[in-house]
Every structure is written in structure tokens, then in C-alpha cells.
Enzyme design. Sequence first.
Site, PDB file in Angstrom:
ATOM      1  N   LYS A 219       0.855  -1.188   0.000  1.00  0.00           N
ATOM      2  CA  LYS A 219       0.000   0.000   0.000  1.00  0.00           C
ATOM      3  C   LYS A 219       0.890   1.237   0.000  1.00  0.00           C
ATOM      4  O   LYS A 219       1.718   1.417   0.898  1.00  0.00           O
ATOM      5  CB  LYS A 219      -0.899  -0.022   1.233  1.00  0.00           C
ATOM      6  CG  LYS A 219      -1.793   1.204   1.356  1.00  0.00           C
ATOM      7  CD  LYS A 219      -2.789   1.046   2.486  1.00  0.00           C
ATOM      8  CE  LYS A 219      -3.600   2.310   2.683  1.00  0.00           C
ATOM      9  NZ  LYS A 219      -4.540   2.175   3.806  1.00  0.00           N
ATOM     10  N   LYS A 272      -2.239  -1.542  -3.910  1.00  0.00           N
ATOM     11  CA  LYS A 272      -3.096  -0.363  -3.816  1.00  0.00           C
ATOM     12  C   LYS A 272      -2.247   0.887  -3.873  1.00  0.00           C
ATOM     13  O   LYS A 272      -1.263   0.960  -3.139  1.00  0.00           O
ATOM     14  CB  LYS A 272      -3.859  -0.447  -2.489  1.00  0.00           C
ATOM     15  CG  LYS A 272      -4.722   0.742  -2.195  1.00  0.00           C
ATOM     16  CD  LYS A 272      -5.316   0.625  -0.826  1.00  0.00           C
ATOM     17  CE  LYS A 272      -5.969   1.953  -0.517  1.00  0.00           C
ATOM     18  NZ  LYS A 272      -6.320   2.111   0.843  1.00  0.00           N
TER      19      LYS A 272
END
Length: 348
Positions: A219, A272
Site C-alpha cells: 500500500k 493499492k
Amino acid sequence: MTHLTAGSVALTASTAAQPRRLRLSPAIRTMVRETSLSAGDFIYPLFVTHGHSLKREVASMPGVFQWSPDLLAAEAESIARLGIPAVLLFGIPDHKDATGTESCAPDGAVQQAVRIIKQAVPDMVVITDVCLCEYTDHGHCGVLNTGGDHRRPYPQLPEGYVLNAETLEILADVAVSHAEAGADIVAPSGMMDGMVRAIRTGLDTRGFEHLAILSYSTKYASAFYGPFRDAAQGVPKFGDRRSHQMDPANAREALRETALDVAEGADMLMVKPALAYLDIIRMIRERFEALPLVAYNVSGEYAMIKAAAANGWLNERQTALETLTSIKRAGADLIITYHAKEAAQWLK
Ligand code: PBG
């Protein structure tokens, strides 16, 4: 080489290689298509808050709403009717404090929503986001190195640093409370070191050995989360998330993060955001081919298409489907996307 003449234009055509032969008709194009996209690939995020009969649109995300739990039975039914197999829940609490107490509350918005959705649509896979940023009054993802009178618990660490060990304890409790409510999969998104192991241990010691963990394993500290922070009311009151989320300039570090999460017991992996990180999706797909890979097509990616479409600058349907196809082509098995419901309709 054969030399042909068409009108006054001389054409040179190789009889061996003419890729256009396979683009001649819609039927041929469909037959040789390498990547398929369907409603079954999508996970639909839902923002849940307290209240009754409440459906409030998020200004920077047209078509996305904050919902009160009571409306989610009907919403889950409509999501299921579209063929979307899973939802990802985010909670907006009534009360925020320094340690995000409401994140573990049995009657928290997410815990209520899980029960309602599982009751209405038992086959819906309910995934819950496990993080504290929506629940803390400072908007950070964990317990901070901050004390009164400038006395901080760890003087050697910066003021406001998110404390790892203290945060892990709470995250394990949050995951257990989601499990007790009936969640199928928990998804820790805070990028704390050791977060998958702490949650695995917490779940196992409370009788939830069977529950899977979808780790937000890679992330990035991304500006594309902007609209989400409106939707989930999780804007940091000061500073940023760069001491735990990854530097967008780094790719090899994603291998390290992912390897750690796999070793700690992650059942599914995530990259992400998605669109600016297709190279990372491809890399993780190739290096960790045994685990399902989820890509998060984040709020800013959705908002960009919505805004351009509202101005008449882009065709929303074509742009969104092209984007989602590219994420699958890069190697994602599943895509978390705010476009899930519309895309499912377009793909019917
Ligand atoms: C943290 C979390 C965030 C998103 C998902 N989980 C925000 C953040 O890390 O700042 C962003 C998702 C999106 O932008 O759509 N709980």
C-alpha cells in the site's frame, strides 16, 4: 512479399503477418480476447455509519454513499443480483478518540452492517477493513507517540509517530470483533509491521482459525486516496502517512513487504492503488503466483473518471471498462472498485 494495387495506392503486404485478420469482425475479436472482465471479479466498497434510513452521497465520489446499517440489507441484495460476490466495509463511528475505541465495539457501524448483510444475503462475502484512521480523533492509523506536557512515551521516536506494538494489540481486537459479528475475511490496511501475524494470532486464539486475512500487503502513500478520506472521514489532522505507507518511488520494497505478509500468514495479497501501479501488480503476480491477488482501484481513480465524464471529456463507460480490464491484464484476480455496480451492469 506480394505487391498489390488498390486504386492509385501501392500496397506492400506480407502474407505471413497481418494481425488485422484477427480484428476483422466483432466475433473474431471476442474469440481471441486475452483478458475477460465480469461482475464476478469485483469487490464493492461500502461506507457504513450510524443512524436510520440514511443514504448520504459523498461529494467527491458521485454514486458512492455513506449508508446507515438498516439500508444495507436491500443494498446487499441489489449488489448480489448484479453478480458481485463481495463487499468491503468501512465504518464511520459516532465518537472518535485517541485510540479509536469504537473500532472494536460490538454495536459499531461495521459490526452491525456485517450482521445485517450476512443475514440478508448469506452468500455475500463480507470483507472488513481493519484500520484505526476512521476511528481516531487525530485521523492516524494507530496509537501515537504523544503525551501531555510534551512527554512522549518513546522520546527516541518522533512526536506523533504511529506506535507499532501498541497499535497491533488494538488491530487484533478489531479483527476479532469483526469475526464475532460474522465477517468472512478481514483486511488490515494500516501497514504496521507484523500486522498480519498479530491478527492471525488474535483470531486463532479466539476460535477463528478458519477466517482468511486479505492483507493490504503493498500500500503506497498515495494522493489518490483524497476522496476516500472525505467518504470515511479519516483525514489525518496533521502530518501524513509516510512513516508506514510505501514510497511511490519504490518497487523492490513491495517484494519485501509481500514476502513478510506471506510469511506471517496472509491468505490473499493486495496492491493499492491500481492504475499508477500496474507494474507492481504484474511483479507481485509473477513473484507470488500461488496467492490470490487483489488490486484496489481507489477513490481518486474513480473520481477522475467521474469528473471527466461529467464534463463531457471522457466516455465513462469505455474509460472505466478499459481501466478495469488493464488492471486484470496486469495480473489482478479481483478488483476492489467503486465502479463495480455500474461495470456489472455494462458487462451484462
Ligand atoms: C485506511 C484506508 C484508506 C483507503 C482504504 N483504507 C485511506 C488511507 O490509507 O489513507 C483508501 C481507499 C481509497 O482511496 O479508495 N483505512
